[in-house]
Design a protein around this motif. Sequence first.
Motif, mmCIF file in Angstrom:
data_model
loop_
_atom_site.group_PDB
_atom_site.id
_atom_site.type_symbol
_atom_site.label_atom_id
_atom_site.label_comp_id
_atom_site.label_asym_id
_atom_site.label_seq_id
_atom_site.Cartn_x
_atom_site.Cartn_y
_atom_site.Cartn_z
ATOM 1 N N TYR A 19 33.722 47.888 39.209
ATOM 2 C CA TYR A 19 34.837 47.503 38.359
ATOM 3 C C TYR A 19 36.068 48.358 38.662
ATOM 4 C CZ TYR A 19 37.670 46.412 34.314
ATOM 5 O OH TYR A 19 38.701 46.019 33.509
ATOM 6 N N HIS A 22 37.204 47.850 42.706
ATOM 7 C CA HIS A 22 37.478 46.552 43.325
ATOM 8 C C HIS A 22 37.957 45.451 42.383
ATOM 9 C CE1 HIS A 22 35.628 48.091 46.977
ATOM 10 N NE2 HIS A 22 34.610 48.514 46.240
ATOM 11 N N ILE A 23 37.705 45.579 41.091
ATOM 12 C CA ILE A 23 37.948 44.449 40.194
ATOM 13 C C ILE A 23 39.066 44.703 39.184
ATOM 14 C CG2 ILE A 23 36.870 42.924 38.481
ATOM 15 C CD1 ILE A 23 34.146 43.613 39.802
ATOM 16 N N ARG A 24 39.098 45.862 38.600
ATOM 17 C CA ARG A 24 39.988 46.159 37.472
ATOM 18 C C ARG A 24 41.442 45.759 37.705
ATOM 19 N NH1 ARG A 24 40.156 51.853 34.282
ATOM 20 N NH2 ARG A 24 41.453 51.126 32.576
ATOM 21 N N ALA A 25 42.017 46.171 38.812
ATOM 22 C CA ALA A 25 43.434 45.893 39.076
ATOM 23 C C ALA A 25 43.726 44.398 39.127
ATOM 24 C CB ALA A 25 43.867 46.560 40.383
ATOM 25 N N GLN A 26 42.750 43.597 39.503
ATOM 26 C CA GLN A 26 42.945 42.149 39.626
ATOM 27 C C GLN A 26 42.837 41.410 38.300
ATOM 28 O OE1 GLN A 26 40.296 40.492 42.615
ATOM 29 N NE2 GLN A 26 40.232 42.470 43.630
ATOM 30 N N VAL A 27 42.086 41.961 37.338
ATOM 31 C CA VAL A 27 41.755 41.177 36.151
ATOM 32 C C VAL A 27 42.239 41.736 34.817
ATOM 33 C CG1 VAL A 27 39.685 40.276 37.304
ATOM 34 C CG2 VAL A 27 39.478 42.231 35.756
ATOM 35 N N GLU A 28 42.508 43.028 34.736
ATOM 36 C CA GLU A 28 42.706 43.656 33.435
ATOM 37 C C GLU A 28 43.917 43.122 32.661
ATOM 38 O OE1 GLU A 28 41.427 47.791 31.895
ATOM 39 O OE2 GLU A 28 43.366 48.027 32.886
ATOM 40 N N GLU A 30 45.504 40.246 32.464
ATOM 41 C CA GLU A 30 45.429 38.922 31.849
ATOM 42 C C GLU A 30 44.159 38.648 31.062
ATOM 43 O OE1 GLU A 30 44.681 39.034 35.758
ATOM 44 O OE2 GLU A 30 46.703 39.646 35.386
ATOM 45 N N ASN A 31 43.233 39.587 31.027
ATOM 46 C CA ASN A 31 41.934 39.320 30.404
ATOM 47 C C ASN A 31 41.510 40.347 29.366
ATOM 48 O OD1 ASN A 31 40.902 36.898 31.987
ATOM 49 N ND2 ASN A 31 41.509 38.288 33.615
#
Length: 89
Positions: A19, A22-28, A30-31
């Motif tokens: 998270y 690899h993931i946090r910067a892409q999703v946090e 807006e979600n």
Amino acid sequence: MPYSQYTPEEVARRGEELYEQHIRAQVEAENQGKFLVVDIETGAYEIDADDLTATKRILGKRPEAVLYGLRIGSPTAYRLGGHFTVEQL
């Protein structure tokens, strides 16, 4: 779900690493407040307002997935307890 090849601590460590790295910067942004469920072996993830829905979607793609879940933007996925209100007399 018990995973014989992973301890609960290892699942959590790997899930948090995926998270954060690899993931946090892409999703946090807006979600906020939604649930993210990530397969710690592949890095695939699902996001939904309902954690069970996200879990079912990711298991539908890979039934043997080893999963870690979190609530985006929150230090915990769930809250326990309640609160009191004081009546004014």
